[in-house]
Design a protein around this motif. Structure first.
Motif, PDB file in Angstrom:
ATOM      1  N   PRO A 113      23.103  79.307  54.169  1.00 24.04           N
ATOM      2  CA  PRO A 113      21.903  79.348  55.021  1.00 24.04           C
ATOM      3  C   PRO A 113      21.511  80.762  55.444  1.00 24.04           C
ATOM      4  O   PRO A 113      20.366  80.976  55.880  1.00 24.04           O
ATOM      5  N   ALA A 114      22.421  81.724  55.314  1.00 22.09           N
ATOM      6  CA  ALA A 114      22.101  83.103  55.684  1.00 22.09           C
ATOM      7  C   ALA A 114      21.289  83.810  54.609  1.00 22.09           C
ATOM      8  O   ALA A 114      20.726  84.879  54.856  1.00 22.09           O
ATOM      9  N   VAL A 115      21.212  83.236  53.426  1.00 17.08           N
ATOM     10  CA  VAL A 115      20.502  83.861  52.312  1.00 17.08           C
ATOM     11  C   VAL A 115      19.043  83.425  52.300  1.00 17.08           C
ATOM     12  O   VAL A 115      18.734  82.229  52.245  1.00 17.08           O
ATOM     13  N   ARG A 116      18.148  84.413  52.336  1.00 18.05           N
ATOM     14  CA  ARG A 116      16.716  84.134  52.285  1.00 18.05           C
ATOM     15  C   ARG A 116      16.140  84.322  50.883  1.00 18.05           C
ATOM     16  O   ARG A 116      15.112  83.731  50.543  1.00 18.05           O
ATOM     17  N   ALA A 117      16.773  85.191  50.092  1.00  9.52           N
ATOM     18  CA  ALA A 117      16.291  85.465  48.738  1.00  9.52           C
ATOM     19  C   ALA A 117      17.469  85.933  47.894  1.00  9.52           C
ATOM     20  O   ALA A 117      18.501  86.359  48.426  1.00  9.52           O
ATOM     21  N   ILE A 118      17.309  85.835  46.569  1.00 12.79           N
ATOM     22  CA  ILE A 118      18.387  86.204  45.641  1.00 12.79           C
ATOM     23  C   ILE A 118      17.855  87.241  44.663  1.00 12.79           C
ATOM     24  O   ILE A 118      16.850  87.007  43.978  1.00 12.79           O
ATOM     25  N   LEU A 119      18.529  88.391  44.602  1.00 12.54           N
ATOM     26  CA  LEU A 119      18.115  89.492  43.739  1.00 12.54           C
ATOM     27  C   LEU A 119      19.139  89.716  42.634  1.00 12.54           C
ATOM     28  O   LEU A 119      20.327  89.888  42.913  1.00 12.54           O
ATOM     29  N   LEU A 120      18.680  89.708  41.394  1.00 14.29           N
ATOM     30  CA  LEU A 120      19.538  90.016  40.248  1.00 14.29           C
ATOM     31  C   LEU A 120      19.258  91.447  39.801  1.00 14.29           C
ATOM     32  O   LEU A 120      18.116  91.804  39.492  1.00 14.29           O
ATOM     33  N   ALA A 121      20.304  92.272  39.754  1.00 13.62           N
ATOM     34  CA  ALA A 121      20.186  93.669  39.356  1.00 13.62           C
ATOM     35  C   ALA A 121      21.317  93.989  38.380  1.00 13.62           C
ATOM     36  O   ALA A 121      22.081  93.114  37.985  1.00 13.62           O
ATOM     37  N   ALA A 122      21.414  95.255  37.979  1.00 13.61           N
ATOM     38  CA  ALA A 122      22.453  95.631  37.019  1.00 13.61           C
ATOM     39  C   ALA A 122      22.848  97.083  37.204  1.00 13.61           C
ATOM     40  O   ALA A 122      22.010  97.933  37.538  1.00 13.61           O
ATOM     41  N   ASN A 123      24.113  97.385  36.973  1.00 18.78           N
ATOM     42  CA  ASN A 123      24.609  98.756  36.965  1.00 18.78           C
ATOM     43  C   ASN A 123      24.559  99.324  35.549  1.00 18.78           C
ATOM     44  O   ASN A 123      24.586  98.575  34.567  1.00 18.78           O
ATOM     45  N   ALA A 176       9.074  87.459  55.559  1.00 17.65           N
ATOM     46  CA  ALA A 176       8.087  87.224  56.615  1.00 17.65           C
ATOM     47  C   ALA A 176       7.562  85.796  56.581  1.00 17.65           C
ATOM     48  O   ALA A 176       6.924  85.333  57.529  1.00 17.65           O
ATOM     49  N   ALA A 177       7.837  85.087  55.497  1.00 19.58           N
ATOM     50  CA  ALA A 177       7.347  83.724  55.338  1.00 19.58           C
ATOM     51  C   ALA A 177       8.356  82.711  55.854  1.00 19.58           C
ATOM     52  O   ALA A 177       9.544  83.012  56.032  1.00 19.58           O
ATOM     53  N   SER A 178       7.894  81.504  56.084  1.00 20.41           N
ATOM     54  CA  SER A 178       8.762  80.405  56.502  1.00 20.41           C
ATOM     55  C   SER A 178       9.684  79.990  55.361  1.00 20.41           C
ATOM     56  O   SER A 178       9.201  79.687  54.265  1.00 20.41           O
ATOM     57  N   PRO A 179      11.007  79.969  55.571  1.00 23.69           N
ATOM     58  CA  PRO A 179      11.913  79.512  54.512  1.00 23.69           C
ATOM     59  C   PRO A 179      11.580  78.099  54.030  1.00 23.69           C
ATOM     60  O   PRO A 179      11.630  77.811  52.834  1.00 23.69           O
ATOM     61  N   ALA A 180      11.224  77.222  54.964  1.00 23.08           N
ATOM     62  CA  ALA A 180      10.866  75.853  54.582  1.00 23.08           C
ATOM     63  C   ALA A 180       9.599  75.834  53.743  1.00 23.08           C
ATOM     64  O   ALA A 180       9.480  75.070  52.784  1.00 23.08           O
TER      65      ALA A 180
END
Length: 258
Positions: free
Chosen positions: A44-54, A199-203
């Motif tokens: 529930p603490a996660v608002r978004a998921i970012l995929l990146a790479a080294n 800034a948007a509503s998670p729901a």
């Protein structure tokens, strides 16, 4: 570790961490990504998921050692292996939280599937893309529903068949990438998108993703299962085995007739 995970101000940052092989993925990395996305979705603490790479590349596609193992797999083993990648793509595609891809360097083969499944993808101008499977006697089966949806059937035919490389700007025009920015501005662009999402509503974000899926006629389990079967068939075919062998042995393949 092949995958690094961190929670940064409500964002689950998943970083491919195999720079020595240009972040090529294998069964272990696919499993790690699957677990990481599932964990981020459930947190529930996660608002978004970012995929990146080294490293120098986002992801160069399949790992050579993994492909060596696949060359000796039975049809059933190939099917089980393909279904795991299909499951990962489905999880990203249907995640109820916003997903983003931060793209630099090369993004080939299955890596483009990861990008096409993400809600927002930003790349640097130097990034290169290619759907390379036919060059080694395979087909882009598991990633095909997502790429065809992003690129359209006409463009998919071209790039699937030629396996040609195309630029970040071409990827943007095709619909694979939303934005192309200078490398120095990449993190700023990602931060801008994350700020808007937070800034948007998670729901409301969850409901909006469900809305888009509902009106776009989402992929069915039958289609996902069919793509796994198709790549398993192709991997086990004469051309699939010859293509992988030629690729691993660094020689020109001796193709059969269709």
């Amino acid at each position: 570790m092949s995958l690094l995970t961190a929670l940064e101000d409500g964002v689950a940052v998943l970083t491919l961490n195999r720079p020595e092989v240009h972040n090529a993925f294998d069964d272990a990395l696919i499993a790690a990504l699957t677990r990481a996305y599932e964990s981020a979705i459930a947190d529930p603490a996660v608002r978004a998921i970012l995929l990146a790479a080294n490293g120098a590349s986002f992801c160069s596609g399949g790992d050579l050692n993994w492909m060596r193992r696949m060359a000796g797999y039975s049809h059933d083993e190939n099917l089980a292996d393909a279904e795991k990648l299909g499951r990962l793509m489905q999880i990203i595609d249907t995640a109820p939280k916003p997903t983003l891809a931060r793209v630099h360097g090369s993004a080939f083969a299955g890596a483009i599937g990861l990008i096409a499944c993400s809600d927002i993808a930003v790349a640097v101008p130097e990034a290169e893309f290619a759907v390379t499977e036919v060059r080694i006697g395979l087909i882009p089966a598991v990633i095909s529903p997502y790429l065809v949806r992003a690129m359209g059937v006409r463009q998919a035919r071209r790039y699937f068949l030629t396996a040609e490389r195309f630029s970040a700007e071409a990827a943007r025009t095709l619909g694979l990438i939303h934005e192309v920015v200078p490398a120095a501005d990449l993190d700023t662009a990602i931060a801008r998108h994350l700020k808007a999402l937070k800034a948007a509503s998670p729901a409301a974000l969850k409901a909006t993703k469900a809305l888009v899926a509902a009106v776009d006629q989402p992929l069915s389990e039958a289609v996902i299962a069919d793509t796994a079967r198709r790549i398993a068939d192709q991997r086990a075919s004469a051309d699939g085995r010859e293509g992988l062998s030629a690729f691993l042995e660094k020689r020109k393949p001796n193709w059969g007739q269709a």
